[in-house]
Design a protein around this motif. Structure first.
Motif, PDB file in Angstrom:
ATOM      1  N   VAL A  76       0.843  -1.197   0.000  1.00 31.20           N
ATOM      2  CA  VAL A  76       0.000   0.000   0.000  1.00 31.20           C
ATOM      3  C   VAL A  76       0.880   1.250   0.000  1.00 31.20           C
ATOM      4  O   VAL A  76       0.639   2.198  -0.743  1.00 31.20           O
ATOM      5  N   LEU A  77       1.925   1.244   0.828  1.00 32.41           N
ATOM      6  CA  LEU A  77       2.775   2.426   0.953  1.00 32.41           C
ATOM      7  C   LEU A  77       3.660   2.660  -0.275  1.00 32.41           C
ATOM      8  O   LEU A  77       4.079   3.780  -0.529  1.00 32.41           O
ATOM      9  N   ASN A  79       2.757   2.822  -3.182  1.00 32.01           N
ATOM     10  CA  ASN A  79       2.029   3.658  -4.142  1.00 32.01           C
ATOM     11  C   ASN A  79       2.013   5.131  -3.759  1.00 32.01           C
ATOM     12  O   ASN A  79       1.537   5.958  -4.529  1.00 32.01           O
ATOM     13  N   ALA A  80       2.515   5.463  -2.573  1.00 29.87           N
ATOM     14  CA  ALA A  80       2.572   6.861  -2.128  1.00 29.87           C
ATOM     15  C   ALA A  80       3.829   7.512  -2.698  1.00 29.87           C
ATOM     16  O   ALA A  80       4.799   6.831  -3.008  1.00 29.87           O
ATOM     17  N   PRO A 114       7.727   6.604   1.569  1.00 28.55           N
ATOM     18  CA  PRO A 114       6.570   7.488   1.484  1.00 28.55           C
ATOM     19  C   PRO A 114       6.683   8.634   2.497  1.00 28.55           C
ATOM     20  O   PRO A 114       6.884   8.400   3.689  1.00 28.55           O
ATOM     21  N   TRP A 156      -5.381  12.369  -3.007  1.00 26.00           N
ATOM     22  CA  TRP A 156      -6.126  11.243  -2.455  1.00 26.00           C
ATOM     23  C   TRP A 156      -7.503  11.734  -2.056  1.00 26.00           C
ATOM     24  O   TRP A 156      -7.632  12.846  -1.540  1.00 26.00           O
ATOM     25  N   GLU A 160      -8.970   7.144   0.495  1.00 24.54           N
ATOM     26  CA  GLU A 160      -7.608   6.760   0.105  1.00 24.54           C
ATOM     27  C   GLU A 160      -6.590   7.312   1.105  1.00 24.54           C
ATOM     28  O   GLU A 160      -5.632   6.632   1.472  1.00 24.54           O
ATOM     29  N   TRP A 161      -6.811   8.560   1.531  1.00 26.86           N
ATOM     30  CA  TRP A 161      -5.903   9.154   2.506  1.00 26.86           C
ATOM     31  C   TRP A 161      -5.943   8.386   3.825  1.00 26.86           C
ATOM     32  O   TRP A 161      -4.900   8.131   4.439  1.00 26.86           O
ATOM     33  N   GLN A 164      -3.750   5.427   3.492  1.00 24.52           N
ATOM     34  CA  GLN A 164      -2.332   5.803   3.548  1.00 24.52           C
ATOM     35  C   GLN A 164      -1.915   6.110   4.982  1.00 24.52           C
ATOM     36  O   GLN A 164      -0.858   5.673   5.442  1.00 24.52           O
ATOM     37  N   TRP A 165      -2.723   6.886   5.662  1.00 30.17           N
ATOM     38  CA  TRP A 165      -2.409   7.290   7.030  1.00 30.17           C
ATOM     39  C   TRP A 165      -2.342   6.076   7.953  1.00 30.17           C
ATOM     40  O   TRP A 165      -1.383   5.911   8.707  1.00 30.17           O
ATOM     41  N   SER A 168       0.634   3.852   7.173  1.00 27.19           N
ATOM     42  CA  SER A 168       1.874   4.505   7.619  1.00 27.19           C
ATOM     43  C   SER A 168       2.033   4.368   9.126  1.00 27.19           C
ATOM     44  O   SER A 168       3.143   4.141   9.621  1.00 27.19           O
TER      45      SER A 168
END
Length: 190
Positions: A76-77, A79-80, A114, A156, A160-161, A164-165, A168
């Protein structure tokens, strides 16, 4: 083969995808982990979060689950947007020199990854050490998102954000606690 889990536990696992509490170590080993955390606190001058000090089995269970799925978290990360990461970017490692320039110290965790990971570290450590903050974390996050969009075009939506959060934060949890649990043992053998 004898049954180890009850029917109720099996059903809970099928429905929820996890089962707690599951004994992952004897109480004496859990005590040893807690003692390692205490030793780390003495040597580092930092304080482990209270909810982790009293329940090391929760820490180790979460850590084990995340280590077993580290490839999913990393995917997942990946892609950041990636950039140079400080690795421990927070006010304790930042000062202002006599010319008003920002100076950043403590670069031993530098890497590429990321950028959101440094933001997680900044917000989490700042909240831990300097709460209440002069700027709300939501403001920092919005500034980060708008700057990333302006400089890289990456945007995002809120869902989506959130992914990511959260991922992370999971990655950082693994980094911090995996090294924390290993460090006191290594220091004791040195």
């Amino acid at each position: 083969m004898p049954k180890v889990l009850t029917e109720s536990q099996i059903e809970h696992f099928r429905r929820e995808g996890f089962l707690t509490p599951v004994t992952i170590m004897p109480p004496s080993d859990a005590r040893a982990v807690l003692d390692q955390v205490g030793e780390w606190e003495k040597k580092s001058g930092k304080r482990a979060k209270t909810h982790m000090r009293g329940k090391p089995h929760l820490l180790l269970t979460a850590l084990a689950r995340l280590l077993n799925q580290a490839d999913v978290v990393a995917r997942v990360l990946q892609n950041a947007p990636h950039t140079l990461l400080h690795g421990d970017y927070w006010p304790g490692n930042i000062s202002i020199d006599e010319d008003g320039r920002q100076v950043v110290y403590d670069w031993q965790m530098v890497g590429v990854g990321p950028a959101v990971i440094d933001l997680v570290v900044l917000i989490n450590n700042s909240q831990l050490w300097f709460s209440p903050l002069p700027v709300e974390p939501a403001e920092l996050i919005e500034l980060y998102r708008s700057e990333i969009a302006a400089h890289s075009g990456q945007t995002w939506n809120d869902q989506e954000w959130a992914i990511q959060w959260d991922f992370s934060r999971m990655w950082r949890f693994v980094q911090e606690w995996f090294s924390l649990l290993a460090l006191p043992t290594q220091l004791g053998n040195a």
